[in-house]
Write an enzyme that holds these catalytic residues in place. Structure first.
Site, short mmCIF file in Angstrom:
data_model
loop_
_atom_site.label_atom_id
_atom_site.label_comp_id
_atom_site.label_asym_id
_atom_site.label_seq_id
_atom_site.Cartn_x
_atom_site.Cartn_y
_atom_site.Cartn_z
N ASP A 71 15.70 35.02 20.72
CA ASP A 71 14.64 35.15 19.70
C ASP A 71 13.48 34.19 20.01
O ASP A 71 12.44 34.23 19.35
CB ASP A 71 15.18 34.96 18.28
CG ASP A 71 15.80 33.58 18.06
OD1 ASP A 71 15.97 32.82 19.03
OD2 ASP A 71 16.12 33.27 16.89
N ASP B 269 20.01 37.98 20.83
CA ASP B 269 20.05 37.09 19.66
C ASP B 269 19.93 37.88 18.37
O ASP B 269 19.10 38.79 18.26
CB ASP B 269 18.84 36.14 19.71
CG ASP B 269 19.20 34.74 20.12
OD1 ASP B 269 20.38 34.36 20.02
OD2 ASP B 269 18.29 34.01 20.55
N LYS C 184 24.25 36.96 20.10
CA LYS C 184 24.37 35.50 19.94
C LYS C 184 23.95 35.15 18.53
O LYS C 184 22.98 35.72 18.01
CB LYS C 184 23.51 34.75 20.95
CG LYS C 184 23.50 33.23 20.71
CD LYS C 184 22.98 32.45 21.90
CE LYS C 184 21.49 32.36 22.01
NZ LYS C 184 20.80 31.75 20.85
N GLU D 299 23.31 31.59 15.97
CA GLU D 299 23.29 30.13 15.87
C GLU D 299 24.37 29.77 14.87
O GLU D 299 24.33 30.19 13.71
CB GLU D 299 21.89 29.67 15.44
CG GLU D 299 20.88 29.94 16.55
CD GLU D 299 19.51 29.37 16.29
OE1 GLU D 299 19.34 28.55 15.37
OE2 GLU D 299 18.58 29.74 17.02
N GLU E 28 22.85 23.26 22.84
CA GLU E 28 21.44 22.92 23.06
C GLU E 28 21.12 21.50 22.57
O GLU E 28 21.54 21.09 21.47
CB GLU E 28 20.52 23.93 22.33
CG GLU E 28 19.04 23.62 22.53
CD GLU E 28 18.10 24.75 22.19
OE1 GLU E 28 18.57 25.84 21.79
OE2 GLU E 28 16.88 24.53 22.31
O1 KIV Z 1 16.27 32.06 21.91
C1 KIV Z 1 16.59 31.59 23.01
O2 KIV Z 1 15.94 31.83 24.03
C2 KIV Z 1 17.78 30.75 23.08
C3 KIV Z 1 18.07 30.06 24.36
C4 KIV Z 1 17.01 29.15 24.77
C5 KIV Z 1 19.40 29.46 24.39
O3 KIV Z 1 18.48 30.65 22.14
#
Ligand code: KIV
Length: 275
Positions: free
Chosen positions: A49, A88, A118, A120, A187
């Site tokens: 994202d 994401d 993914k 968070e 991260e």
């Molecule tokens: O949104 C993103 O690009 C990320 C990565 C940097 C891990 O979450």
């Protein structure tokens, strides 16, 4: 997505099996042109994202929508043939309940053909990760600095400054691991904590600004290619993309202004038909 086009693609179990082995090479990708170039070199392409900031010029990832993720995810999937593609789930599309997360994740995966999502993942997200993985949706966790928390945290803050914060990040990672995440992004933490987390979880830990102690690395592609004046200090720049583009565009502009473009033998010519 045909079965044929998925044939040579790295799978979720193959990524999982890389725990403690050859480090996983991961980058972000947001469009087909870049995905085509990155594919052969990467184990995982993340449609992050971060595209809200990198591609759309937003100040944070908060305004990114599921429709944006689907559009960019489809573009990446048209070009990437080998890497595992992870997408994401953006802010507001999974936090309310496991059911909301399932709806968002199943839509993203069926609309794009990508392999995983993914999220968070604070400790609270373990229930959601378990709910999704039990229903066949592979989930990558993301702990430590969580960009979607930038509103409540007042910006993008590295994590692990004191014992309580270190413990919280470790707990987040363990919770994601126990809930079935197939990989976990760590991260913005220092090396000691990154190593402790990597050793504590059974899933591969993928670092960003988290030292080389992890099972793999991810960066925002445009950061490492040098597209912007600024990049986080942990980013090693492997290219000078902004200088290259400015130079090329400057020379193009000069050619146009001096009518040196296009060259005589680079344009169309048609034979006149008589009569
Ligand atoms: O949104 C993103 O690009 C990320 C990565 C940097 C891990 O979450």
């Amino acid at each position: 997505m045909s079965a044929q086009s998925q044939k040579n693609r790295l799978t979720v179990p193959q990524v999982r099996a890389r725990k403690g082995g050859e480090p996983l090479v991961c980058l972000t990708a947001y469009d087909a042109a870049m995905a085509r170039l990155l594919d052969a070199h990467c184990d995982i392409l993340l449609v992050g994202d971060s595209l809200g900031m990198v591609v759309h010029g937003m100040d944070s990832t908060i305004g990114v929508t599921l429709d944006m993720m689907v559009l960019h995810g489809q573009a990446v999937m048209r070009a990437a043939k080998q890497a595992l593609v992870v997408i994401d789930l953006p802010f507001g599309t999974y936090e309310k309940s496991p059911e909301q997360a399932f709806q968002s994740a199943s839509w993203v995966l069926s609309a794009t053909g990508a392999q995983a999502v993914k999220i968070e993942s604070g400790v609270y997200a373990a229930e959601t990760i378990r709910f999704l993985t039990d229903r066949g949706i592979p989930v990558m966790g993301h702990v430590g600095l969580r960009p979607q928390a930038s509103l409540s945290e007042g910006g993008f803050k590295a994590k692990g400054r004191d014992d309580a914060e270190r413990q919280r990040v470790l707990d987040e990672a363990k919770a994601a691991d126990e809930a079935g995440a197939f990989a976990i992004v760590i991260e913005g933490v220092e090396e000691g904590l990154a190593r402790e987390i990597t050793q504590a979880v059974s899933a591969p830990a993928i670092g960003i600004g988290a030292s080389a102690a992890c099972d793999g690395q991810i960066l925002v592609t445009q950061d490492m290619l040098g597209l912007f004046d600024w990049a986080p200090k942990f980013v090693r720049r492997y290219g000078q993309m902004s200088a290259m583009i400015e130079d090329a565009v400057g020379r193009y502009a000069e050619d146009v202004k001096s009518r040196a473009f296009p060259g005589a033998n680079e344009t169309y010519s048609f034979k006149q038909k008589n009569g």
